[in-house]
Design an enzyme around this catalytic site. Structure first.
Site, short mmCIF file in Angstrom:
data_model
loop_
_atom_site.label_atom_id
_atom_site.label_comp_id
_atom_site.label_asym_id
_atom_site.label_seq_id
_atom_site.Cartn_x
_atom_site.Cartn_y
_atom_site.Cartn_z
N SER A 88 7.45 -32.47 -25.87
CA SER A 88 7.69 -33.86 -25.44
C SER A 88 8.15 -34.69 -26.63
O SER A 88 8.91 -35.65 -26.47
CB SER A 88 6.41 -34.45 -24.87
OG SER A 88 6.04 -33.70 -23.74
N GLN B 113 -7.49 -37.96 -28.64
CA GLN B 113 -6.89 -36.96 -29.54
C GLN B 113 -5.78 -37.54 -30.42
O GLN B 113 -5.14 -36.81 -31.15
CB GLN B 113 -6.40 -35.75 -28.75
CG GLN B 113 -5.20 -36.00 -27.86
CD GLN B 113 -4.91 -34.81 -26.95
OE1 GLN B 113 -5.61 -34.57 -25.97
NE2 GLN B 113 -3.89 -34.03 -27.27
N GLN C 173 -4.65 -25.24 -30.96
CA GLN C 173 -5.34 -25.84 -29.81
C GLN C 173 -5.88 -24.75 -28.88
O GLN C 173 -7.02 -24.81 -28.42
CB GLN C 173 -4.37 -26.75 -29.07
CG GLN C 173 -4.84 -27.16 -27.69
CD GLN C 173 -3.93 -28.19 -27.03
OE1 GLN C 173 -3.98 -29.36 -27.39
NE2 GLN C 173 -3.14 -27.78 -26.06
N HIS D 163 6.28 -26.72 -19.70
CA HIS D 163 5.16 -26.99 -18.79
C HIS D 163 5.35 -26.25 -17.47
O HIS D 163 4.40 -25.71 -16.89
CB HIS D 163 5.07 -28.48 -18.48
CG HIS D 163 4.74 -29.36 -19.65
ND1 HIS D 163 5.64 -30.21 -20.22
CD2 HIS D 163 3.59 -29.51 -20.35
CE1 HIS D 163 5.07 -30.87 -21.21
NE2 HIS D 163 3.83 -30.45 -21.34
N LYS E 253 2.56 -22.70 -27.91
CA LYS E 253 3.16 -23.55 -28.94
C LYS E 253 2.06 -24.29 -29.69
O LYS E 253 2.14 -24.47 -30.89
CB LYS E 253 4.15 -24.53 -28.32
CG LYS E 253 4.80 -25.36 -29.39
CD LYS E 253 5.80 -26.31 -28.83
CE LYS E 253 5.95 -27.47 -29.77
NZ LYS E 253 4.81 -28.40 -29.68
#
Ligand code: PAF
Length: 287
Positions: free
Chosen positions: A188, A61, A155, A37, A151
Site C-alpha cells: 500500500s 501499530q 510480522q 491482498h 512480505k
C-alpha cells in the site's frame, strides 16, 4: 458478501456459520487492497468454507511520527475487489469499538525479543500494536485459519510465536509476496511514490537477488565475514539507487536470529527509505 460493521453483526454471522459447521479462514488487512491482498483471499478460499476479511487501520501499530493520518483509506474500492474475489464477509470495526478505553491503558500483547529487532528496533512498539490487534481480531472473528503475507516476514513470525506461546486455536498460513513485473513487492505504501520513484524502488529486489547469488557462491557454509560483506554491498547498492537504507540483514529463516555455522535456510531482509516512504522486502534463500 456481508458487510459487518458491528461486533454484534460479526458475532451473529459467526454463530450462523458455526451452526452450519462451516470452517472459517480470516485475512486481516488495513485496506487499500492490491493484488497481494487478493492473493491472500484466494489462498484463504482453499483453506475453509467461509472467508472473512477485516479492514482496519490500527493506530496502535503506528509510531507518533508515522503515516497513520495519511495511510490510504479506500473502502468502496476495497469492497468491490473483495466481492469479486469471492470473500464471504468483510468486517470493518471502528476505533471506538476496538479500543473503547483509548490506547493509553489498553491491555496489550508483547512477544518478547523478536519484537525488538530489525523493524522493531526502528519502530518501537510497532509489533506490540500488531500482536495486540491481531489477538483482538482473532477473539472477535474466531477463525480456524488466518492468512498473512510473507512480505511482512517479521510480522508473520511475531504472530506465529504469539499463537504458539498463548496456545491460540488458529492455524497461521504465510503466502508468498506478490511482485510487479519489475520485481517491486506490492505494498500500500508504494502509492506514496511517484512513477519514477517506483521504478527506482525496483533496486530493492535487484539488490536482494545479487545478495542471494553472492550467498550461493559461498554455499554451503557462509561465514559471518561473508555475510557482513554482502550486507555492506547491499547497503551501497541501495544508496546508489537513491535509498536511505534502514537495515539490510541476512538472518536465519527459523527465528530471524543471526546465521549460525552450517545454517542453510536464510532470509535477506531489507528496510529502506525512498524520501519519507519506508519500504520493506525480503527474499528467502536455501543454500
Ligand atoms: O499487515 C497488516 O496489514 C497489518 O499489520 C495487520 C496484520 C492487518 C494488523 O493491523
Amino acid at each position: 458478501m456481508l458487510q459487518l460493521s458491528t461486533l454484534e453483526a460479526l458475532r451473529n454471522t459467526r454463530t450462523a456459520w458455526a451452526n452450519e459447521q462451516a470452517s472459517v479462514a480470516f485475512v486481516p488487512t488495513m485496506g487499500n487492497l492490491h493484488a497481494g491482498h487478493l492473493r491472500l483471499v484466494e489462498h484463504a478460499k482453499t483453506l475453509a468454507d467461509k472467508v472473512i476479511v477485516s479492514i482496519y487501520v490500527n493506530p496502535m501499530q503506528f509510531g507518533a511520527n508515522e503515516d497513520l493520518d495519511s495511510y490510504p483509506r479506500t473502502l468502496a474500492a476495497d469492497m468491490e475487489k473483495l466481492e469479486q474475489a469471492g470473500a464471504h464477509a468483510v468486517f470493518t470495526p471502528t476505533t471506538e469499538m476496538v479500543y473503547p478505553r483509548g490506547l493509553a491503558e489498553q491491555t496489550y500483547i508483547e512477544v518478547p525479543a523478536i519484537s525488538d529487532i530489525l523493524c522493531g528496533a526502528s519502530r518501537p512498539g510497532h509489533f506490540r500494536g500488531v500482536a495486540t490487534i491481531v489477538n483482538k481480531l482473532f477473539n472477535m472473528v474466531q477463525p480456524d485459519h488466518a492468512v498473512f503475507g510473507k512480505k511482512d516476514y517479521q510480522q508473520l513470525m511475531v504472530i506465529r510465536l504469539m499463537v504458539a506461546d498463548l496456545s491460540m486455536p488458529v492455524i497461521i498460513h504465510g503466502v508468498a509476496t506478490e511482485r510487479a513485473s519489475n520485481g517491486l513487492a506490492l505494498s500500500s505504501r508504494n502509492g506514496y511514490l511517484s512513477a519514477g520513484e517506483r521504478e527506482q524502488a525496483t533496486a530493492i529486489y535487484r539488490t536482494m537477488q545479487s545478495a542471494a547469488a553472492a550467498l550461493q557462491e559461498h554455499a554451503p557454509s557462509v561465514s559471518e565475514e561473508h555475510i557482513k560483506t554482502i550486507e555492506s554491498q547491499c547497503q551501497l547498492q541501495l544508496k546508489q539507487a537513491g535509498f536511505t537504507p534502514d537495515y539490510v540483514s541476512i538472518r536465519s529463516q527459523r527465528d530471524l536470529g543471526t546465521v549460525r555455522e552450517g545454517e542453510r535456510e536464510l532470509v535477506i531482509l531489507v528496510a529502506a527509505y525512498m524520501g519519507k516512504t519506508r519500504l520493506i522486502d525480503n527474499l528467502e534463500v536455501s543454500l
